[in-house]
Write a protein that holds these residues in place. Structure first.
Motif, PDB file in Angstrom:
ATOM      1  N   MET B 680       2.630 -22.188  55.942  1.00 53.19           N
ATOM      2  CA  MET B 680       2.473 -23.387  55.104  1.00 53.19           C
ATOM      3  C   MET B 680       2.521 -24.627  55.964  1.00 53.19           C
ATOM      4  SD  MET B 680       1.799 -24.371  52.108  1.00 53.19           S
ATOM      5  CE  MET B 680       2.028 -22.820  51.282  1.00 53.19           C
ATOM      6  N   ALA B 681       3.446 -24.637  56.947  1.00 57.23           N
ATOM      7  CA  ALA B 681       3.527 -25.815  57.819  1.00 57.23           C
ATOM      8  C   ALA B 681       2.230 -25.989  58.597  1.00 57.23           C
ATOM      9  CB  ALA B 681       4.715 -25.676  58.767  1.00 57.23           C
ATOM     10  N   ALA B 682       1.725 -24.869  59.080  1.00 55.38           N
ATOM     11  CA  ALA B 682       0.450 -24.947  59.796  1.00 55.38           C
ATOM     12  C   ALA B 682      -0.657 -25.432  58.870  1.00 55.38           C
ATOM     13  CB  ALA B 682       0.110 -23.563  60.373  1.00 55.38           C
ATOM     14  N   LEU B 683      -0.558 -24.996  57.659  1.00 54.99           N
ATOM     15  CA  LEU B 683      -1.572 -25.405  56.675  1.00 54.99           C
ATOM     16  C   LEU B 683      -1.530 -26.915  56.487  1.00 54.99           C
ATOM     17  CD1 LEU B 683      -3.624 -24.628  54.421  1.00 54.99           C
ATOM     18  CD2 LEU B 683      -1.671 -24.502  52.886  1.00 54.99           C
ATOM     19  N   ILE B 684      -0.328 -27.415  56.319  1.00 54.24           N
ATOM     20  CA  ILE B 684      -0.167 -28.862  56.091  1.00 54.24           C
ATOM     21  C   ILE B 684      -0.682 -29.629  57.298  1.00 54.24           C
ATOM     22  CG2 ILE B 684       1.495 -30.702  55.684  1.00 54.24           C
ATOM     23  CD1 ILE B 684       0.924 -28.862  53.255  1.00 54.24           C
ATOM     24  N   GLU B 685      -0.314 -29.128  58.481  1.00 49.54           N
ATOM     25  CA  GLU B 685      -0.752 -29.812  59.696  1.00 49.54           C
ATOM     26  C   GLU B 685      -2.272 -29.795  59.806  1.00 49.54           C
ATOM     27  OE1 GLU B 685      -0.122 -32.328  62.575  1.00 49.54           O
ATOM     28  OE2 GLU B 685       1.474 -31.434  61.343  1.00 49.54           O
ATOM     29  N   GLY B 686      -2.837 -28.647  59.408  1.00 45.93           N
ATOM     30  CA  GLY B 686      -4.299 -28.539  59.463  1.00 45.93           C
ATOM     31  C   GLY B 686      -5.001 -29.508  58.503  1.00 45.93           C
ATOM     32  N   LEU B 687      -4.330 -29.863  57.428  1.00 47.75           N
ATOM     33  CA  LEU B 687      -4.937 -30.791  56.467  1.00 47.75           C
ATOM     34  C   LEU B 687      -4.871 -32.236  56.958  1.00 47.75           C
ATOM     35  CD1 LEU B 687      -3.615 -29.387  53.048  1.00 47.75           C
ATOM     36  CD2 LEU B 687      -5.849 -29.076  54.075  1.00 47.75           C
ATOM     37  N   ASP B 688      -4.109 -32.473  58.071  1.00 48.47           N
ATOM     38  CA  ASP B 688      -4.024 -33.800  58.691  1.00 48.47           C
ATOM     39  C   ASP B 688      -3.351 -34.808  57.745  1.00 48.47           C
ATOM     40  OD1 ASP B 688      -4.225 -35.964  60.268  1.00 48.47           O
ATOM     41  OD2 ASP B 688      -6.423 -35.903  60.490  1.00 48.47           O
ATOM     42  N   PRO B 689      -2.034 -34.756  57.690  1.00 45.32           N
ATOM     43  CA  PRO B 689      -1.310 -35.690  56.838  1.00 45.32           C
ATOM     44  C   PRO B 689      -1.588 -37.150  57.188  1.00 45.32           C
ATOM     45  CG  PRO B 689       0.166 -33.953  57.598  1.00 45.32           C
ATOM     46  CD  PRO B 689      -1.108 -33.792  58.353  1.00 45.32           C
ATOM     47  N   GLY B 690      -1.887 -37.399  58.491  1.00 47.08           N
ATOM     48  CA  GLY B 690      -2.192 -38.778  58.842  1.00 47.08           C
ATOM     49  C   GLY B 690      -3.391 -39.317  58.054  1.00 47.08           C
ATOM     50  N   LEU B 691      -4.414 -38.515  58.003  1.00 42.16           N
ATOM     51  CA  LEU B 691      -5.592 -38.915  57.227  1.00 42.16           C
ATOM     52  C   LEU B 691      -5.225 -39.022  55.756  1.00 42.16           C
ATOM     53  CD1 LEU B 691      -8.794 -37.056  58.509  1.00 42.16           C
ATOM     54  CD2 LEU B 691      -8.366 -39.521  58.333  1.00 42.16           C
ATOM     55  N   TRP B 692      -4.413 -38.076  55.331  1.00 42.79           N
ATOM     56  CA  TRP B 692      -3.996 -38.105  53.918  1.00 42.79           C
ATOM     57  C   TRP B 692      -3.262 -39.386  53.633  1.00 42.79           C
ATOM     58  CZ3 TRP B 692      -4.232 -33.215  51.064  1.00 42.79           C
ATOM     59  CH2 TRP B 692      -3.839 -33.307  49.735  1.00 42.79           C
ATOM     60  N   ALA B 693      -2.355 -39.759  54.544  1.00 44.31           N
ATOM     61  CA  ALA B 693      -1.607 -40.988  54.324  1.00 44.31           C
ATOM     62  C   ALA B 693      -2.539 -42.187  54.384  1.00 44.31           C
ATOM     63  CB  ALA B 693      -0.493 -41.108  55.367  1.00 44.31           C
ATOM     64  N   GLU B 694      -3.487 -42.145  55.295  1.00 44.65           N
ATOM     65  CA  GLU B 694      -4.430 -43.266  55.388  1.00 44.65           C
ATOM     66  C   GLU B 694      -5.232 -43.409  54.104  1.00 44.65           C
ATOM     67  OE1 GLU B 694      -6.915 -43.020  58.815  1.00 44.65           O
ATOM     68  OE2 GLU B 694      -8.248 -44.612  58.132  1.00 44.65           O
ATOM     69  N   ALA B 695      -5.656 -42.272  53.558  1.00 44.72           N
ATOM     70  CA  ALA B 695      -6.400 -42.325  52.294  1.00 44.72           C
ATOM     71  C   ALA B 695      -5.541 -42.895  51.187  1.00 44.72           C
ATOM     72  CB  ALA B 695      -6.900 -40.929  51.940  1.00 44.72           C
ATOM     73  N   PHE B 696      -4.264 -42.556  51.165  1.00 47.81           N
ATOM     74  CA  PHE B 696      -3.374 -43.053  50.108  1.00 47.81           C
ATOM     75  C   PHE B 696      -3.044 -44.517  50.315  1.00 47.81           C
ATOM     76  CE2 PHE B 696      -3.222 -39.044  48.380  1.00 47.81           C
ATOM     77  CZ  PHE B 696      -2.291 -38.925  47.353  1.00 47.81           C
ATOM     78  N   GLY B 750       6.388 -47.155  58.059  1.00 48.26           N
ATOM     79  CA  GLY B 750       6.679 -48.320  57.229  1.00 48.26           C
ATOM     80  C   GLY B 750       5.645 -48.560  56.126  1.00 48.26           C
ATOM     81  N   LEU B 751       5.082 -47.478  55.597  1.00 39.84           N
ATOM     82  CA  LEU B 751       4.065 -47.644  54.555  1.00 39.84           C
ATOM     83  C   LEU B 751       4.689 -47.437  53.173  1.00 39.84           C
ATOM     84  CD1 LEU B 751       1.215 -45.487  56.153  1.00 39.84           C
ATOM     85  CD2 LEU B 751       1.402 -47.987  56.163  1.00 39.84           C
ATOM     86  N   VAL B 752       4.056 -48.033  52.162  1.00 40.08           N
ATOM     87  CA  VAL B 752       4.430 -47.800  50.761  1.00 40.08           C
ATOM     88  C   VAL B 752       3.264 -47.061  50.119  1.00 40.08           C
ATOM     89  CG1 VAL B 752       5.038 -48.824  48.542  1.00 40.08           C
ATOM     90  CG2 VAL B 752       5.829 -49.882  50.691  1.00 40.08           C
ATOM     91  N   LEU B 753       3.468 -45.727  50.015  1.00 46.09           N
ATOM     92  CA  LEU B 753       2.360 -44.924  49.489  1.00 46.09           C
ATOM     93  C   LEU B 753       2.522 -44.714  47.991  1.00 46.09           C
ATOM     94  CD1 LEU B 753       2.067 -42.201  52.264  1.00 46.09           C
ATOM     95  CD2 LEU B 753       0.752 -44.315  52.011  1.00 46.09           C
ATOM     96  N   PRO B 754       1.434 -44.755  47.215  1.00 47.15           N
ATOM     97  CA  PRO B 754       1.515 -44.497  45.775  1.00 47.15           C
ATOM     98  C   PRO B 754       1.716 -43.019  45.515  1.00 47.15           C
ATOM     99  CG  PRO B 754      -0.761 -44.821  46.430  1.00 47.15           C
ATOM    100  CD  PRO B 754       0.061 -45.059  47.646  1.00 47.15           C
ATOM    101  N   PRO B 755       2.162 -42.663  44.319  1.00 48.15           N
ATOM    102  CA  PRO B 755       2.391 -41.250  44.023  1.00 48.15           C
ATOM    103  C   PRO B 755       1.069 -40.530  43.862  1.00 48.15           C
ATOM    104  CG  PRO B 755       2.804 -42.606  42.075  1.00 48.15           C
ATOM    105  CD  PRO B 755       2.573 -43.536  43.203  1.00 48.15           C
TER     106      PRO B 755
END
Lengths: 243, 767
Positions: B680-696, B750-755
């Motif tokens: 699961m951790a590898a899965l999450i890493e593969g999805l690129d949380p950075g991009l996910w956070a950037e999108a959010f 230091g980001l404020v991400l929406p739910p």
């Protein structure tokens, strides 16, 4: 008189010269003052004198009368006066004395007068009757003597006073004149009454008619019925029985 | 001399003045009597005048009234105003009569009076007071106005009407023709309607000079009535002429066609004859007109109509020999593509065969013409051809007949040609009847076994393409036939597919209780599956299509698996028993604590999607960015800021693809099914949380110019699960792990991400 040719020629020349100078031809040669003084006044005087002479000629001056005339005239006048008083004619010198009730007279004296004056329509008979009364009349002015006798009595005493035809005619003539005056006066009174009645009748009164004769007869009938008979000369002014 | 005469005259006058006599009582009385009697006479005459003014005036009043009205008809037009004027005039007449009576009365009075009658006195006697005069006038005039005035007015009206009628004459033929022509021009449909002829009254009275004359109203009404009567007669004559013409035109004539220029004179002659024989309707003195111009024109139209009667009869009868069947068939086969649509084909055939058909019809008509010379023959042919093109009814009838004929002839030809065109397809369909199972599975996956609506759908089928090689030249009937026959095949497969699905639902209902018991007893999923498959097979074998389709279709098989897994997992979880292993990797799973789904995250039950456009060449390792997206993926990627797609790949692996639509980036990662925490951790890493956070972060709440911060709205995340190996608990675990990773990343940066708003879909579209 005709003017000569020369005068006619001169007259024409004068007219032409007058026209050329702008003056109209004068028809009259006299001035108004000339007419008044020279023509009118003299004519007036002439006419006045002529009139006076005519009047004088119609009047008869007092004449000397015979004794029988005096006696007879006195007695005729007395009888006439008595008739006047009795009839009441002297009470109505004019129609103004008559009393009225509306359009109709309401005067007993006048009614009596009207009745008493009917014989005036036959003056001959009335004169003969008055003459008879005068011949029988005895004056009552007192005293004795012949003045208080009747004329017939005087004739018995003085046959020369007997009335012959001429004297009778004189007496009738004298009475006739008096009767004629009475008749005229009565006519005047009755015409006045008629005039007053006609003037006083209201519009639509049955006595009024489009024909004067019929109107007159209705009025005379009513007046007669009311006791104011009219003299025939008045009543029949427009003819007899016109209605 | 003259002066003396004048002076003498003056003095005589002056001298005689004193001699004038004064009036006596008698004279006064007679004057009074005369005045009163004359006044009485005047009043009698006035009364007679009041009670019988007509008698007194010897009928003058009526004559005066009549003359007054005739002298000034304009002022006396209306009866009311006329009566007032007349009354005023009569009052004047009476006033004069009264004055005359008074004058005559005065004369009578003076005739009987010896004294002059003064005017003032006389007037006072006879004059009517002003207060009574008006009343007297009114009483006097009451009877004349009531009785004599109507007679006078009637006499004046009669006189006016008589005088005017004596001065006027009926309009001549040319005038009437002009009027009726204008009526006909305005009413082409009805030629000479009576109400329009009656509307010529104004023109008639203008021609007679009546309209401008001042008239008494009753006179004008009488003249109007007479004008109306005249126009009625005129309309009667017009109707008679029209009827005679129609009768002549309807008379049975020779069947042979004739030229119009020969027919027209005959029609007019018939009308003239009818006019000559007609003896009714007109009184002596009334004008009888010759044939009216519009009727002559109508005769021309009738002649035209009769001229084309032969044409219309031929058109009505039909039975043409042109065009024949062979010609039509040859035209159809020459270029079937142009004749694909039946309606268009008819029009084109009609245009193609119009000219020869026209010539055939005209020749048929002219064959019956009798007694015509050659020039007349040609002339008649020209006229008939003109009628065919210019007369709308003939052209329409011709086209109708031609269309009917062509429709009748093309119908069997088109059917035959269609059958010839679809013959290859029919042969091919026979070879694939019934439809093979794999084709049914494919068609179900592609189009849910829906019927084909268009031929191009059939062309896309590789199975049928060779048989449709010439379909671009098919007739419409051939297309319909092809679709119909193909859909029959498809309908049979669809019925079988549906029947299997229904059977699975019944199977589920019937075996649910047993399943519960079996789970409690610890029976393995594989055994349960085999049992259910046997049960299905036994039930299915009695179905009519079992011979064609003995086994489960792929979709139905997946449905069965899904049902089993869902119930099994639920029941196992409920009983808190571990699952029995050793039946295959599809059965292995690890117990992973699952947190309860928060209520504010709107999660939808994950359904088994259809995998329709899986990219078969995607054999990349976990965590890689995929190749260019196909249209389906692109469409899915744009549905939300973040879109997640889970599919099965070869073996038991699961592939996750995440699309960051707004960033135009995507990632792809594969993990084996039944992954644990490290996977699961590898899965999450593969999805690129950075991009996910950037999108959010793009949807983070903004700070306003007053320092206020807008409310944070949830970011939608679409999740499309097409894998049967992924259970909903796995997805929940993945979401939670992702949320923790994102929170850690936001805190770090230091980001404020929406739910997140996690939304699951079934077939690639939004729920």
């Amino acid at each position: 008189m005709t003017d000569s040719p020369l005068q006619q020629e001169q007259s024409r020349l004068r007219k032409i010269s007058a026209l050329s100078r702008g003056r109209p031809e004068q028809v009259f040669q006299l001035s108004p003052n000339d007419v008044l003084v020279q023509i009118a006044l003299p004519l007036v005087l002439i006419l006045a004198i002529a009139t006076r002479l005519l009047m004088a000629s119609s009047q008869q001056g007092p004449a000397v009368m015979d004794l029988w005339q005096q006696y007879l005239i006195m007695r005729m006048d007395a009888v006439s006066d008595h008739w006047e008083r009795n009839a009441g004619l002297n009470q109505f010198p004019t129609a103004q004395r008559i009393q009225w009730d509306g359009p109709w007279p309401a005067d007993a004296a006048f009614a009596r007068l009207s009745q008493e004056s009917l014989p005036l329509s036959d003056p001959t008979t009335m004169a003969a009757a008055l003459l008879d009364q005068a011949l029988q009349y005895e004056p009552e002015d007192g005293g004795s003597g012949e003045a208080n006798l009747s004329y017939m009595d005087l004739v018995s005493h003085y046959p020369s006073m007997e009335l012959d035809a001429a004297r009778r005619q004189f007496a009738l003539s004298h009475l006739g004149k008096r009767i004629q005056r009475w008749h005229l006066q009565m006519e005047e009174l009755q015409w006045s009454v008629v005039a007053t009645c006609v003037a006083s009748l209201p519009a639509g009164d049955p006595h009024l008619a489009s024909d004067p004769g019929a109107q007159m007869h209705r009025l005379s009938r009513t007046l007669e019925e009311r006791g104011y008979p009219l003299l025939p000369s008045v009543r029949e002014e427009y003819g007899e029985g016109m209605e | 001399m003259k002066g003396w005469i004048v002076g003498l005259f003056l003095c005589v006058c002056t001298g005689l003045l004193p001699l004038s006599a004064q009036s006596t009582a008698k004279q006064e009385a007679k004057r009074a009597l005369a005045v009163r009697s004359a006044a009485e006479w005047v009043q009698e005459q006035q009364e007679l005048l009041r009670t019988d003014p007509e008698g007194i005036l010897s009928g003058k009043l009526e004559g005066i009234m009549q003359q007054t009205m005739l002298a000034d008809p304009g002022a006396h037009a209306e009866a009311g105003a006329s009566r007032k004027r007349t009354e005023a005039l009569l009052r004047e007449v009476l006033q004069q009569e009264l004055r005359r009576l008074e004058a005559e009365g005065r004369k009578r009075a003076e005739a009987h009076s010896p004294l002059p009658v003064e005017a003032e006195t006389w007037t006072r006697q006879v004059g009517l007071p002003d207060t009574e005069r008006d009343s007297w006038m009114g009483q006097t005039l009451e009877t004349p106005l009531r009785e004599a005035y109507p007679r006078a007015r009637a006499a004046a009206v009669d006189r006016q009407v008589r005088d005017l009628l004596e001065q006027t004459r009926p309009p001549d033929q040319a005038t009437v023709d002009a009027w009726l022509s204008s009526v006909s021009d305005e009413n082409p449909d009805s030629l000479l309607p009576r109400n329009k002829i009656l509307g010529l009254q104004a023109r008639l009275q203008q021609a007679q000079g009546v309209d401008q004359k001042p008239l008494l109203r009753e006179a004008r009404l009488q003249l109007d009535q007479q004008a109306e009567a005249f126009l009625h007669k005129l309309a009667d004559q017009a109707a008679f002429q029209q009827q005679a013409l129609k009768h002549a035109a309807a008379a049975p004539g020779a069947g042979a066609p004739v030229l119009a220029e020969a027919i027209r004179p005959a029609l007019l002659a018939a009308v003239q004859e009818a006019l000559a024989e007609d003896t009714t309707g007109l009184k002596p003195g009334e004008t009888r007109y010759d044939v009216f111009l519009p009727v002559q024109e109508d005769a021309s139209r009738f002649a035209d109509r009769l001229e084309r009667r032969a044409l219309m009869e031929a058109l009505e009868q039909g039975g043409w020999s042109v065009p024949d069947v062979r010609a039509v068939d040859a035209e159809l086969r020459r270029d079937p593509r142009r004749h694909a649509d039946p309606e268009k084909s008819l029009r084109q055939l009609a245009d193609h065969f119009r000219e020869p058909a026209q010539q055939a019809v005209l020749s048929g008509i002219l064959a019956r013409a009798e007694g015509l010379s050659a020039p007349e023959h040609d002339r008649l042919r020209e006229e008939l051809a003109r009628h065919l093109t210019e007369f709308p009814e003939a052209g329409k009838r011709f086209d109708e007949q031609l269309h009917a004929l062509l429709a009748e002839r093309t119908e069997p030809l088109r059917e035959t040609l269609s059958r010839e065109q679809v013959a290859p397809l029919m042969e091919r369909l026979e070879t694939i009847t019934p439809l093979p199972v794999r084709e049914v599975d494919r068609l179900y996956a592609e189009r849910e076994l829906r019927a084909y609506a268009e031929l191009q759908d059939l062309r896309a089928e590789d199975l049928l393409a060779p048989a449709l090689s010439t379909s671009d030249r098919w007739l419409q009937e051939a297309e319909h036939l092809a679709l119909k026959q193909t859909n029959v095949l498809l309908a049979d497969a669809e019925a079988a597919h549906r029947a299997q699905a229904e059977l699975l639902r019944r199977l589920e209902q019937d075996n649910l209780e047993a399943l519960k018991q079996e789970v409690e007893d610890g029976v393995s999923l594989g055994k349960i599956r085999r049992k259910w498959e046997k049960d299905f097979a036994s039930r299915w074998q009695s179905h009519p299509t079992a011979d064609s389709y003995p086994g489960l279709f792929a979709a139905n098989r997946r449905t069965l698996e899904k049902i089993l897994r869902q119930w099994y997992d639920r029941l196992v979880e409920a009983s808190a028993r571990p699952s029995v292993s050793g039946e295959g990797s599809a059965d292995s799973e690890q117990d992973i604590p699952v947190e309860e789904t928060p209520a504010d995250q709107q999660e939808v039950v994950i359904q088994e999607p259809e995998d329709t456009t899986r990219n078969a060449d995607a054999q990349e390792s976990a965590g890689s960015e995929g190749s260019s997206l196909d249209p389906e993926e692109l469409d899915f990627a744009r549905k939300a800021p973040v879109a997640l797609r889970v599919t099965d790949v070869d073996g038991d692996a699961i592939e996750l693809r995440v699309y960051y639509g707004e960033l135009e980036r995507h990632r792809r990662v594969r993990i084996p099914s039944g992954s644990g925490e490290e996977d699961m951790a590898a899965l999450i890493e593969g999805l690129d949380p950075g991009l996910w956070a950037e999108a959010f972060a793009r949807h983070s709440p903004k700070r306003g110019w007053l320092g206020t911060q807008s409310k944070a709205t949830p970011v939608p995340v679409l999740v499309w699960v097409e894998s049967r190996n992924v259970r909903y608990r796995t997805m929940i675990r993945m979401r939670e792990t992702l949320s923790r990773a994102l929170d850690a990343r936001a805190l770090e940066q230091g980001l404020v991400l929406p739910p997140m708003e996690w939304t699951a879909i079934s077939d690639g579209t939004e729920p």
